[in-house]
Scaffold this active site. Structure first.
Site, PDB file in Angstrom:
ATOM      1  N   ASP A  18       0.680  -1.160   0.031  1.00  0.00           N
ATOM      2  CA  ASP A  18       0.139   0.291  -0.223  1.00  0.00           C
ATOM      3  C   ASP A  18       0.538   1.447  -0.314  1.00  0.00           C
ATOM      4  O   ASP A  18       2.137   1.244  -0.553  1.00  0.00           O
ATOM      5  CB  ASP A  18      -1.006   0.015   1.221  1.00  0.00           C
ATOM      6  CG  ASP A  18      -2.276   1.379   1.015  1.00  0.00           C
ATOM      7  OD1 ASP A  18      -2.560   1.839   0.630  1.00  0.00           O
ATOM      8  OD2 ASP A  18      -3.412   0.086   0.850  1.00  0.00           O
ATOM      9  N   HIS A  37      -3.199   5.895   3.972  1.00  0.00           N
ATOM     10  CA  HIS A  37      -4.174   4.815   4.075  1.00  0.00           C
ATOM     11  C   HIS A  37      -3.120   3.062   4.004  1.00  0.00           C
ATOM     12  O   HIS A  37      -4.203   2.948   4.514  1.00  0.00           O
ATOM     13  CB  HIS A  37      -4.431   4.222   2.081  1.00  0.00           C
ATOM     14  CG  HIS A  37      -5.152   3.862   1.715  1.00  0.00           C
ATOM     15  ND1 HIS A  37      -4.990   2.208   1.394  1.00  0.00           N
ATOM     16  CD2 HIS A  37      -6.719   4.123   1.202  1.00  0.00           C
ATOM     17  CE1 HIS A  37      -5.412   1.809   0.792  1.00  0.00           C
ATOM     18  NE2 HIS A  37      -7.174   2.995   0.665  1.00  0.00           N
ATOM     19  N   ASN A  82     -13.658   1.077  -5.735  1.00  0.00           N
ATOM     20  CA  ASN A  82     -15.003   1.576  -5.646  1.00  0.00           C
ATOM     21  C   ASN A  82     -16.061   2.215  -6.831  1.00  0.00           C
ATOM     22  O   ASN A  82     -15.694   3.139  -6.729  1.00  0.00           O
ATOM     23  CB  ASN A  82     -14.345   2.948  -4.898  1.00  0.00           C
ATOM     24  CG  ASN A  82     -13.440   2.215  -3.778  1.00  0.00           C
ATOM     25  OD1 ASN A  82     -13.497   1.161  -3.350  1.00  0.00           O
ATOM     26  ND2 ASN A  82     -12.860   2.889  -3.029  1.00  0.00           N
ATOM     27  N   SER A  95     -11.072  -0.678   0.034  1.00  0.00           N
ATOM     28  CA  SER A  95     -10.160  -1.174   0.487  1.00  0.00           C
ATOM     29  C   SER A  95     -10.035  -1.156   2.126  1.00  0.00           C
ATOM     30  O   SER A  95      -8.867  -1.827   3.133  1.00  0.00           O
ATOM     31  CB  SER A  95      -9.326   0.538   0.636  1.00  0.00           C
ATOM     32  OG  SER A  95      -8.495   1.214  -0.396  1.00  0.00           O
TER      33      SER A  95
END
Lengths: 420, 86
Positions: A118, A149, A245, A324
């Site tokens: 990530d 994130h 998404n 996520s």
């Protein structure tokens, strides 16, 4: 204004009385079954429709007070509700999928290594103290997490919750963490770097890799990253990837969500409503994806120092949503199952998770096999007789308010509307 | 013939001198293949073991030549990925 009162909620009436006449208000309109919403969109000035719900005749609109008054006079409008901000109901997502029941059975992820591929990791965050085994940077930015994130995802999978007194504890709070930084501070990175991060995790010998990233769809799963994920699974590693998404449109699962062997995770809320943003299948070559949906709406988890991702809760935590967030939750559950049954192969883990998922009735391209149920997955093979999950007693395991990550989207008409 | 997305091929044909980032998947000995690609003008950035592939940069016309090699299975344009949380 009084003439419309029967059709508007008290809360909306108060909002109408306080709002400037030209300021749009967010409302949810309930129409009669024979609604003709197109007419409203075309002919009522001051109304901007943002979403049509399909399960019930509701629409989310932004409208000026004057336009709301006109809407209320329409005979096809049954009721107008004020849209309400989400309310934080903590400790709902993990109990919702049965995680505390696994904690009660002594499962914490101890001895299992999870790699978060990530934006990096704030290894100084108290929730990871003593459990970050290694970190590597493939982004060229250097170690650390300037976005937030990656830290958030790591906390969902394996945060201890110590900075919140256990309140925002992750799924596998004693798992060992590896962090491959493959995305930069802007949340983006190149596929070639992500592949390198996955390879690094494989070489480190982790058992679970979590990827909360990807491309826009659709993908047929033959791209380099999807095939790398497949290769990792063939080496015996559980790879969990986000669906994306880009929902609610169909065929919106990209890479690596379209991977054939990885576990692809969509998002729902704590009331088992599939999130509108959660990407839908099928893949570009017509395969069923996602595999599962998992709570991923308004999840509170660790905040990397100095970052402002999501909705900041305090110095140590922030709230965010997306597939996520659903993905590391699933990865954490995989870690718990591996602690319980170390010899399970990725295929066996997959079989358990899919066969025990709760069918939400949303169709395979929306929900996959259904919503993750950690307890049922734990209780399935090799147990000869699956048992119904007991209701978690208030004092059992991490107490209410001490064990979880999430907040709940409080819908205006609970159980009737779907966030789609 | 290696797999190469039609749109990418068209773009590379129209912009042969543009430097492009690519991921090349191939069959055979990884080190030997990487060396062969470098000799053709591919600046290899990373070598991958899980899938016998490399990433690197080269002019688009070189990428098109790479795609014609018998031992190359696929050539993909390296692309941007992003987080799925907000």
């Amino acid at each position: 204004m009084e003439s419309i009162q029967p059709k508007v909620t008290d809360g909306l009436m108060r909002a109408l009385q306080q709002a400037p006449s030209d300021q749009p208000i967010s409302v949810i309109v309930r129409y009669s079954a024979s609604r003709r919403m197109m007419r409203h969109r075309e002919h009522i000035a001051g109304v901007r429709e943002s979403y049509l719900y399909r399960l019930r005749p509701f629409a989310h609109l932004r409208a000026t007070p004057e336009a709301i008054e006109r809407l209320a006079l329409d005979p096809e409008v049954v009721r107008i509700y004020e849209d309400v901000p989400v309310r934080a109901f903590l400790d709902t997502a993990l109990p919702h999928v049965g995680v505390p029941l696994l904690w009660d059975n002594g499962l914490t992820g101890e001895g299992v290594a999870i790699a978060i591929v990530d934006t990096g990791l704030d290894a100084e965050h108290p929730d990871f103290a003593g459990r970050v085994a290694d970190m590597a940077d493939f982004s060229g930015e250097g170690l650390g997490d300037a976005h937030g994130h990656g830290t958030h995802c790591a906390g969902i999978a394996a945060g201890s919750g110590v900075a919140s007194g256990g309140r925002y504890r992750g799924v596998a709070p004693k798992a060992t963490l590896y962090s491959a930084k493959v995305l930069r501070a802007n949340g983006e990175g190149m596929m070639s770097d992500v592949i390198a991060g996955v390879e690094w995790a494989v070489e480190k010998g982790v058992q679970v890799i979590s990827l909360s990233l990807g491309s826009t769809g659709p993908s047929d799963g033959r791209d380099p990253l999807s095939e790398t994920c497949d290769a990792a699974v063939e080496r015996g590693i559980n790879v969990v990837v986000a669906a994306g998404n880009d929902g609610p449109a169909p065929r919106t699962i990209g890479s690596p969500g379209a991977s054939r062997l990885a576990l692809t995770i969509g998002a729902c809320d704590d009331q088992d409503r599939v999130a509108s943003f959660s990407s839908r299948g099928p893949t570009a070559d017509g395969r069923q994806k996602p595999d599962l949906v998992v709570p991923g709406v308004d999840i509170i988890a660790p905040r990397a120092k100095g970052t402002a991702m999501g909705r900041v809760v305090d110095d140590y935590y922030t709230s965010a949503q997306g597939t996520s967030m659903a993905t590391p939750l699933a990865a954490g559950v995989v870690a718990l199952l591996l602690q319980a049954y170390p010899s399970l192969t990725p295929q066996e883990i997959r079989d358990r998770l899919l066969s025990s998922a709760l069918d939400l009735g949303d169709g395979p391209y929306v929900q996959g096999y259904g919503r993750l149920d950690a307890w049922r997955a734990y209780q399935s093979e090799p147990s000869p007789k699956p048992v119904e999950p007991p209701q978690p007693p208030p004092s059992s395991g991490p107490a209410l308010g001490e064990g979880c990550l999430t907040v709940l989207l409080q819908m205006l008409f609970s159980g009737k509307g779907r966030t789609r | 013939m290696a797999t190469l997305d039609a749109e990418t091929r068209k773009y590379w044909q129209e912009h042969p001198d543009e430097t492009v980032s690519i991921i090349v998947r191939f069959e055979g000995d990884a080190d030997a293949r990487a060396e062969a690609l470098q000799k053709m003008g591919v600046e290899v950035k990373r070598r991958y073991r899980l899938t016998s592939s490399v990433s690197g940069t080269c002019p688009a016309r070189v990428a098109l030549k790479v795609a014609r090699l018998s031992w190359v299975k696929a050539v993909d344009a390296d692309r941007k990925l992003r987080i799925f949380g907000r």
